[in-house]
Design a protein around this motif. Structure first.
Motif, PDB file in Angstrom:
ATOM      1  N   MET B   1      24.805  49.469  52.699  1.00  0.00           N
ATOM      2  CA  MET B   1      25.596  48.263  52.414  1.00  0.00           C
ATOM      3  C   MET B   1      26.475  47.939  53.622  1.00  0.00           C
ATOM      4  N   SER B   2      26.403  46.700  54.087  1.00  0.00           N
ATOM      5  CA  SER B   2      27.182  46.332  55.267  1.00  0.00           C
ATOM      6  C   SER B   2      28.644  46.111  54.890  1.00  0.00           C
ATOM      7  N   TRP B   3      29.507  46.138  55.919  1.00  0.00           N
ATOM      8  CA  TRP B   3      30.922  45.845  55.705  1.00  0.00           C
ATOM      9  C   TRP B   3      31.111  44.437  55.133  1.00  0.00           C
ATOM     10  N   PHE B   4      30.280  43.487  55.615  1.00  0.00           N
ATOM     11  CA  PHE B   4      30.415  42.108  55.135  1.00  0.00           C
ATOM     12  C   PHE B   4      30.233  42.036  53.627  1.00  0.00           C
ATOM     13  N   TYR B   5      29.184  42.699  53.149  1.00  0.00           N
ATOM     14  CA  TYR B   5      28.879  42.678  51.725  1.00  0.00           C
ATOM     15  C   TYR B   5      29.980  43.378  50.939  1.00  0.00           C
ATOM     16  N   PHE B   6      30.430  44.515  51.484  1.00  0.00           N
ATOM     17  CA  PHE B   6      31.497  45.273  50.824  1.00  0.00           C
ATOM     18  C   PHE B   6      32.777  44.428  50.736  1.00  0.00           C
ATOM     19  N   PHE B   7      33.131  43.779  51.841  1.00  0.00           N
ATOM     20  CA  PHE B   7      34.328  42.934  51.856  1.00  0.00           C
ATOM     21  C   PHE B   7      34.181  41.756  50.892  1.00  0.00           C
ATOM     22  N   ASP B   8      32.971  41.211  50.815  1.00  0.00           N
ATOM     23  CA  ASP B   8      32.721  40.079  49.929  1.00  0.00           C
ATOM     24  C   ASP B   8      32.969  40.489  48.474  1.00  0.00           C
ATOM     25  N   LEU B   9      32.475  41.676  48.107  1.00  0.00           N
ATOM     26  CA  LEU B   9      32.691  42.152  46.740  1.00  0.00           C
ATOM     27  C   LEU B   9      34.168  42.479  46.501  1.00  0.00           C
ATOM     28  N   CYS B  10      34.856  43.012  47.525  1.00  0.00           N
ATOM     29  CA  CYS B  10      36.299  43.264  47.394  1.00  0.00           C
ATOM     30  C   CYS B  10      37.055  41.955  47.166  1.00  0.00           C
ATOM     31  N   GLY B  11      36.723  40.932  47.956  1.00  0.00           N
ATOM     32  CA  GLY B  11      37.366  39.632  47.793  1.00  0.00           C
ATOM     33  C   GLY B  11      37.110  39.074  46.399  1.00  0.00           C
ATOM     34  N   THR B  12      35.889  39.250  45.912  1.00  0.00           N
ATOM     35  CA  THR B  12      35.544  38.802  44.565  1.00  0.00           C
ATOM     36  C   THR B  12      36.431  39.494  43.530  1.00  0.00           C
ATOM     37  N   ALA B  13      36.625  40.799  43.705  1.00  0.00           N
ATOM     38  CA  ALA B  13      37.440  41.559  42.749  1.00  0.00           C
ATOM     39  C   ALA B  13      38.896  41.105  42.786  1.00  0.00           C
ATOM     40  N   VAL B  14      39.473  40.943  43.969  1.00  0.00           N
ATOM     41  CA  VAL B  14      40.902  40.590  44.003  1.00  0.00           C
ATOM     42  C   VAL B  14      41.133  39.155  43.525  1.00  0.00           C
ATOM     43  N   PHE B  15      40.215  38.245  43.833  1.00  0.00           N
ATOM     44  CA  PHE B  15      40.392  36.885  43.314  1.00  0.00           C
ATOM     45  C   PHE B  15      40.181  36.840  41.795  1.00  0.00           C
ATOM     46  N   ALA B  16      39.238  37.649  41.295  1.00  0.00           N
ATOM     47  CA  ALA B  16      39.063  37.732  39.846  1.00  0.00           C
ATOM     48  C   ALA B  16      40.339  38.254  39.194  1.00  0.00           C
ATOM     49  N   LEU B  17      40.965  39.235  39.850  1.00  0.00           N
ATOM     50  CA  LEU B  17      42.234  39.765  39.342  1.00  0.00           C
ATOM     51  C   LEU B  17      43.307  38.683  39.288  1.00  0.00           C
ATOM     52  N   THR B  18      43.408  37.864  40.356  1.00  0.00           N
ATOM     53  CA  THR B  18      44.436  36.806  40.333  1.00  0.00           C
ATOM     54  C   THR B  18      44.151  35.798  39.220  1.00  0.00           C
ATOM     55  N   GLY B  19      42.860  35.501  38.991  1.00  0.00           N
ATOM     56  CA  GLY B  19      42.520  34.578  37.907  1.00  0.00           C
ATOM     57  C   GLY B  19      42.874  35.162  36.550  1.00  0.00           C
ATOM     58  N   ALA B  20      42.581  36.466  36.364  1.00  0.00           N
ATOM     59  CA  ALA B  20      42.886  37.118  35.092  1.00  0.00           C
ATOM     60  C   ALA B  20      44.395  37.176  34.857  1.00  0.00           C
ATOM     61  N   LEU B  21      45.165  37.462  35.906  1.00  0.00           N
ATOM     62  CA  LEU B  21      46.625  37.504  35.750  1.00  0.00           C
ATOM     63  C   LEU B  21      47.166  36.121  35.409  1.00  0.00           C
ATOM     64  N   ALA B  22      46.639  35.083  36.071  1.00  0.00           N
ATOM     65  CA  ALA B  22      47.076  33.715  35.759  1.00  0.00           C
ATOM     66  C   ALA B  22      46.730  33.373  34.322  1.00  0.00           C
ATOM     67  N   ALA B  23      45.568  33.832  33.851  1.00  0.00           N
ATOM     68  CA  ALA B  23      45.169  33.577  32.466  1.00  0.00           C
ATOM     69  C   ALA B  23      46.127  34.248  31.495  1.00  0.00           C
ATOM     70  N   GLY B  24      46.584  35.450  31.866  1.00  0.00           N
ATOM     71  CA  GLY B  24      47.518  36.177  31.014  1.00  0.00           C
ATOM     72  C   GLY B  24      48.833  35.444  30.843  1.00  0.00           C
ATOM     73  N   ARG B  25      49.190  34.644  31.836  1.00  0.00           N
ATOM     74  CA  ARG B  25      50.432  33.862  31.709  1.00  0.00           C
ATOM     75  C   ARG B  25      50.255  32.659  30.800  1.00  0.00           C
ATOM     76  N   HIS B  26      48.985  32.323  30.511  1.00  0.00           N
ATOM     77  CA  HIS B  26      48.726  31.198  29.613  1.00  0.00           C
ATOM     78  C   HIS B  26      48.214  31.673  28.260  1.00  0.00           C
ATOM     79  N   ARG B  27      48.315  32.981  28.001  1.00  0.00           N
ATOM     80  CA  ARG B  27      47.921  33.550  26.719  1.00  0.00           C
ATOM     81  C   ARG B  27      46.507  33.123  26.336  1.00  0.00           C
ATOM     82  N   MET B  28      45.531  33.391  27.208  1.00  0.00           N
ATOM     83  CA  MET B  28      44.146  33.042  26.892  1.00  0.00           C
ATOM     84  C   MET B  28      43.424  34.210  26.231  1.00  0.00           C
ATOM     85  N   ASP B  29      42.335  33.918  25.502  1.00  0.00           N
ATOM     86  CA  ASP B  29      41.577  35.002  24.879  1.00  0.00           C
ATOM     87  C   ASP B  29      40.632  35.625  25.913  1.00  0.00           C
ATOM     88  N   PRO B  30      40.015  36.785  25.596  1.00  0.00           N
ATOM     89  CA  PRO B  30      39.232  37.516  26.615  1.00  0.00           C
ATOM     90  C   PRO B  30      38.146  36.669  27.283  1.00  0.00           C
TER      91      PRO B  30
END
Lengths: 207, 207, 207
Positions: B1-30
């Motif tokens: 696995m290249s660094w590019f691919y690894f970084f891409d998946l890391c970026g996906t995870a951290v942005f997903a985390l920011t979306g989930a945290l923002a959702a938590g502030r709006h009391r959304m369901d799973p």
């Protein structure tokens, strides 16, 4: 350089200007200003190209659009520093000019790709109102197209005028000027005299 | 696995985390949380691919992105239950990391498709800020990119650093790390010390 | 005419109706109403087609969608003139019907293009919720999908039901009805009894 290309670059400049002015109302930094100006200027055409499938989209194939945007932003940042110097109607009038220009450009592009007249009118509308909608949504304004004053109407009129003129055998340059001016004049008249069509109103309780 | 691919998946995870945290502030369901996390994580790259014409877009061709998003959402829902446990700067810092990672990934993708340097910088910017803009618009927040603090600037710096490094003959992995860290450090410094470029301000009446 | 095509046109009509009703709450003129109705009706499918790369998008290839939208807008403008005559739940119920119909159509389209089951569920979700999100963002409402009540959940259930039914060898027409009704009933039940999954809540301080 054809009139179409010249008008397209003019529309890009005036929409970039409206984006930059809107950014100035939100106290954004120079790069933020550039982003909002660019999104406003190429947003409608980008949606049009993605929908038609004309990818890579136009501004990836011709760098002149980005150069016009950067020049417009530079001009705005340097020369428009004092709010009082921006006359009240600058933004709506520049927006009206961009609306008229981009409507005809969008319809022309659709027809040149072999789409029918109805699709051409819609492509003109998307090109004309798309960038302004994105600008207003990002700035949390109610999009101009959602307000009562004649707006989508002017774009649809311009698109129909262009498509009909060509089908009636008119010279393409004459059709360009005629339809562009008809959309522009209708929109400017609506701004000047607060013209509006009767609203569809489900809010006011009348009975 | 290249660094590019690894970084891409890391970026996906951290942005997903920011979306989930923002959702938590709006009391959304799973499922709502999952939708917002996914839109934030793949939104920028999806716009990039649609604009370039690289369709079907990346996450339709490689299911790993969706798996990373689902895992991140599951982790967030299970482990982050008490608001007090989310330190104040979690969202902006995760967002900064995603911004830096996705900027370089976006520029790299554009260059690998043969686009020029200017387009690569813009594709990096779209990939880096797109998802966060969609997240903020859906949550009716003012998008981070519209605020005064250095944001678009950090992404543009990262894109230029990556493109220039490659053109100067640097090893692609060194260029990746260098440009990613430069964007990240600039953005984190801006968060920490409230750095900002001089604002373009048409609101305050100064004369 | 197949059931799929018939359901697709029905979904187009009910989503156009929700867009027109939303426009009526913002006092828009007839052309503005048409724009909002059209964006709501074809928005989700347009994003789906642009992401898959099925361009020109569906409504450029088949004018019936636009005709259905224009007819629905005409009907709404002529017959729904008095706010009191619009029962309170008209918009959410029409929206639920469109959600259920478009989810199955979107999943079906993805499968017919050879995408896998997971992608089909997501394409169903995008088709089902996309138009409504655009409508709500343009009207500056919080998108329905962001609220606690079961919404994305109903669409995901419908998409999974459709994909699983086909993989279990069910007749495609039976699968269509079964999955469409399951999504519709779940969403209507959620509206009627205010059903919701436990919310992910980072706002309320509980400790």
């Amino acid at each position: 350089m054809s009139w179409f290309y010249f008008f397209d670059l003019c529309g890009t400049a005036v929409f970039a200007l409206t984006g930059a002015l809107a950014a100035g109302r939100h106290r954004m930094d120079p790069f933020g200003v550039t982003v909002l100006a660019a999104v406003t200027a190429v947003g409608g055409g980008t949606i049009r190209d993605a929908i038609i499938g004309a990818t890579p989209v136009f501004w990836l194939r011709d760098p002149n659009y980005l150069i016009v945007i950067l020049a417009t932003v530079g001009f705005t940042l340097v020369f428009i520093r004092r709010p009082r110097k921006v006359p009240q109607y600058t933004l709506p009038i520049a927006d009206a000019l961009g609306l008229a220009l981009f409507t005809v450009i969008g319809a022309q592009k659709a027809l040149s790709l072999g789409l029918n007249g109805m699709s051409a009118v819609i492509m003109g509308l998307i090109t004309g109102v798309g960038g302004g909608i994105i600008r207003d949504v990002l700035c949390r304004q109610i999009p101009m197209v959602l307000r009562t004053e004649i707006y989508a109407t002017a774009s649809i009129l311009g698109g129909i005028a262009y498509t009909l003129s060509l089908q009636l055998g008119m010279n393409s340059q004459t059709a360009l000027w005629l339809s562009m001016l008809s959309a522009l004049i209708l929109r400017l008249a609506a701004i000047r005299w607060h013209l509006s069509l009767p609203a569809f109103d489900l809010k006011t309780r009348r009975d």
